[in-house]
Design a protein around this motif. Structure first.
Motif, PDB file in Angstrom:
ATOM      1  N   LEU A   1      13.141  -3.981  14.182  1.00 32.99           N
ATOM      2  CA  LEU A   1      14.834  -4.374  13.654  1.00 32.99           C
ATOM      3  C   LEU A   1      15.278  -3.329  12.940  1.00 32.99           C
ATOM      4  N   HIS A   2      14.518  -2.390  12.197  1.00 35.19           N
ATOM      5  CA  HIS A   2      15.051  -0.834  12.015  1.00 35.19           C
ATOM      6  C   HIS A   2      14.985   0.051  12.655  1.00 35.19           C
ATOM      7  N   ASP A   3      14.440  -0.251  13.807  1.00 39.55           N
ATOM      8  CA  ASP A   3      14.000   1.032  14.461  1.00 39.55           C
ATOM      9  C   ASP A   3      13.425   2.649  13.690  1.00 39.55           C
ATOM     10  N   HIS A   4      11.249   2.231  12.917  1.00 38.15           N
ATOM     11  CA  HIS A   4      12.135   3.087  12.263  1.00 38.15           C
ATOM     12  C   HIS A   4       9.877   2.906  12.448  1.00 38.15           C
ATOM     13  N   HIS A   5       9.191   4.336  12.337  1.00 39.19           N
ATOM     14  CA  HIS A   5       8.214   4.302  12.282  1.00 39.19           C
ATOM     15  C   HIS A   5       7.206   4.521  10.456  1.00 39.19           C
ATOM     16  N   PHE A   6       6.089   3.851  10.251  1.00 39.45           N
ATOM     17  CA  PHE A   6       5.223   3.772   9.980  1.00 39.45           C
ATOM     18  C   PHE A   6       4.476   5.268  10.161  1.00 39.45           C
ATOM     19  N   GLU A   7       3.418   5.601   9.106  1.00 38.19           N
ATOM     20  CA  GLU A   7       2.123   5.588   9.385  1.00 38.19           C
ATOM     21  C   GLU A   7       1.060   5.960   8.194  1.00 38.19           C
ATOM     22  N   THR A   8       0.040   5.420   8.457  1.00 33.93           N
ATOM     23  CA  THR A   8      -1.127   5.118   7.204  1.00 33.93           C
ATOM     24  C   THR A   8      -1.239   5.912   6.864  1.00 33.93           C
ATOM     25  N   GLN A   9      -2.035   6.385   6.007  1.00 34.90           N
ATOM     26  CA  GLN A   9      -2.547   7.118   4.925  1.00 34.90           C
ATOM     27  C   GLN A   9      -3.604   8.724   6.022  1.00 34.90           C
ATOM     28  N   GLU A  10      -4.809   7.299   6.587  1.00 33.33           N
ATOM     29  CA  GLU A  10      -5.078   8.040   7.097  1.00 33.33           C
ATOM     30  C   GLU A  10      -5.189   8.333   8.655  1.00 33.33           C
ATOM     31  N   ARG A  11      -3.902   7.835   9.080  1.00 31.87           N
ATOM     32  CA  ARG A  11      -3.275   8.906  10.266  1.00 31.87           C
ATOM     33  C   ARG A  11      -2.660   9.945  10.106  1.00 31.87           C
ATOM     34  N   ARG A  12      -2.128   9.853   8.924  1.00 31.84           N
ATOM     35  CA  ARG A  12      -1.776  11.166   8.509  1.00 31.84           C
ATOM     36  C   ARG A  12      -2.742  12.344   7.740  1.00 31.84           C
ATOM     37  N   GLU A  13      -3.930  12.200   7.264  1.00 30.61           N
ATOM     38  CA  GLU A  13      -4.766  12.749   6.984  1.00 30.61           C
ATOM     39  C   GLU A  13      -5.883  13.171   8.902  1.00 30.61           C
ATOM     40  N   ARG A  14      -5.858  12.698   9.781  1.00 37.21           N
ATOM     41  CA  ARG A  14      -6.646  13.159  11.065  1.00 37.21           C
ATOM     42  C   ARG A  14      -5.080  13.812  11.676  1.00 37.21           C
ATOM     43  N   ASP A  15      -3.869  13.445  11.747  1.00 37.99           N
ATOM     44  CA  ASP A  15      -3.136  14.118  12.496  1.00 37.99           C
ATOM     45  C   ASP A  15      -3.437  16.011  11.847  1.00 37.99           C
ATOM     46  N   ARG A  16      -3.220  15.993  10.357  1.00 34.52           N
ATOM     47  CA  ARG A  16      -3.399  16.877   9.260  1.00 34.52           C
ATOM     48  C   ARG A  16      -5.212  18.011   9.963  1.00 34.52           C
TER      49      ARG A  16
ATOM     50  N   ARG B   1       0.657  -1.482   0.328  1.00 32.64           N
ATOM     51  CA  ARG B   1       0.539   0.062   0.166  1.00 32.64           C
ATOM     52  C   ARG B   1       1.165   1.296  -0.049  1.00 32.64           C
ATOM     53  N   THR B   2       1.071   1.675  -1.118  1.00 30.09           N
ATOM     54  CA  THR B   2       2.292   2.594  -1.621  1.00 30.09           C
ATOM     55  C   THR B   2       1.575   4.165  -0.396  1.00 30.09           C
ATOM     56  N   GLU B   3      -0.080   4.649  -0.826  1.00 33.75           N
ATOM     57  CA  GLU B   3      -0.165   5.528   0.144  1.00 33.75           C
ATOM     58  C   GLU B   3       0.307   5.101   2.104  1.00 33.75           C
ATOM     59  N   ASP B   4       0.876   3.518   2.144  1.00 31.86           N
ATOM     60  CA  ASP B   4       0.526   3.288   4.198  1.00 31.86           C
ATOM     61  C   ASP B   4       2.458   3.713   3.874  1.00 31.86           C
ATOM     62  N   ASP B   5       2.940   4.682   3.398  1.00 33.72           N
ATOM     63  CA  ASP B   5       4.621   4.586   3.538  1.00 33.72           C
ATOM     64  C   ASP B   5       4.648   2.770   3.329  1.00 33.72           C
ATOM     65  N   ASN B   6       3.873   2.172   2.170  1.00 27.05           N
ATOM     66  CA  ASN B   6       4.556   0.999   1.297  1.00 27.05           C
ATOM     67  C   ASN B   6       5.137   0.257   2.174  1.00 27.05           C
ATOM     68  N   MET B   7       3.798   0.267   3.446  1.00 27.90           N
ATOM     69  CA  MET B   7       3.937  -1.043   3.882  1.00 27.90           C
ATOM     70  C   MET B   7       2.972  -2.000   3.245  1.00 27.90           C
ATOM     71  N   TYR B   8       3.093  -3.298   3.613  1.00 33.37           N
ATOM     72  CA  TYR B   8       2.815  -4.730   3.324  1.00 33.37           C
ATOM     73  C   TYR B   8       1.647  -5.306   3.925  1.00 33.37           C
ATOM     74  N   TRP B   9       0.788  -5.680   3.245  1.00 31.71           N
ATOM     75  CA  TRP B   9      -0.605  -6.170   4.210  1.00 31.71           C
ATOM     76  C   TRP B   9      -1.173  -7.955   3.334  1.00 31.71           C
ATOM     77  N   SER B  10      -1.383  -8.365   4.643  1.00 32.94           N
ATOM     78  CA  SER B  10      -1.522  -9.881   3.875  1.00 32.94           C
ATOM     79  C   SER B  10      -3.183  -9.303   2.910  1.00 32.94           C
ATOM     80  N   LYS B  11      -3.235 -10.285   2.034  1.00 33.94           N
ATOM     81  CA  LYS B  11      -4.013 -10.196   0.716  1.00 33.94           C
ATOM     82  C   LYS B  11      -5.660 -10.431   1.423  1.00 33.94           C
ATOM     83  N   ASP B  12      -5.259 -11.079   2.305  1.00 34.29           N
ATOM     84  CA  ASP B  12      -6.516 -12.000   3.074  1.00 34.29           C
ATOM     85  C   ASP B  12      -6.439 -11.211   4.148  1.00 34.29           C
ATOM     86  N   ALA B  13      -6.374  -9.960   4.375  1.00 35.03           N
ATOM     87  CA  ALA B  13      -6.775  -9.278   5.695  1.00 35.03           C
ATOM     88  C   ALA B  13      -6.420  -9.864   6.845  1.00 35.03           C
TER      89      ALA B  13
END
Length: 142
Positions: A106-121, A62-74
């Motif tokens: 492992l990478h000490d890195h934060h990722f955000e979903t698009q929804e999270r960024r929208e709420r912050d905005r 999901r490129t809109e969610d900082d390129n995080m990967y999600w299972s197709k079966d949710a």
């Protein structure tokens, strides 16, 4: 009767031929072992490649969610894109402090979903601008 010199020569020739034939079989056997080892290595590499292809077919980026990967079966995710691309491993991320915020340990890195960024905005826009005393309707400078 056989001439002794001819017999010695024949024996030397036979020994030389035998040495060549034995060497050929030895090299052939070593070559066969090398070919078998390379075939096993290739099969292992192919099976690893197939495993990665299968894994990649089960997730979506999901490129809109900082390129995080999600299972197709949710049923799983989000997975760290850095772990997936660097190590070809699906490493689940932990939930951050807020909804839609995820963290890769492992990478000490934060990722955000698009929804999270929208709420912050939206929250930033909804914050009232601090009023300055002295200006405005009720201020002392009218």
């Amino acid at each position: 009767m056989v001439d002794p010199i001819s017999g010695v020569i024949e024996k030397k020739v036979a020994e030389g031929v035998w040495t060549v034939v034995r060497g050929w079989f030895t090299r052939n056997r070593d070559l066969k072992k090398q070919v078998e080892a390379l075939q096993a290595e290739l099969a292992e590499e192919r099976s690893g490649g197939l495993a990665v292809e299968k894994m990649m077919s089960e997730v979506e980026c999901r490129t809109e969610d900082d390129n995080m990967y999600w299972s197709k079966d949710a049923k799983g995710g989000p997975y760290c894109p850095l772990c997936l691309h660097d190590n070809q491993k699906l490493i689940p991320m932990t939930q951050g402090g807020r909804e839609g915020d995820f963290y890769c340990r492992l990478h000490d890195h934060h990722f955000e979903t698009q929804e999270r960024r929208e709420r912050d905005r939206q929250a930033r826009q909804n914050r009232a601008q601090p009023s300055r005393p002295g200006y405005g309707r009720h201020g002392w400078m009218r």
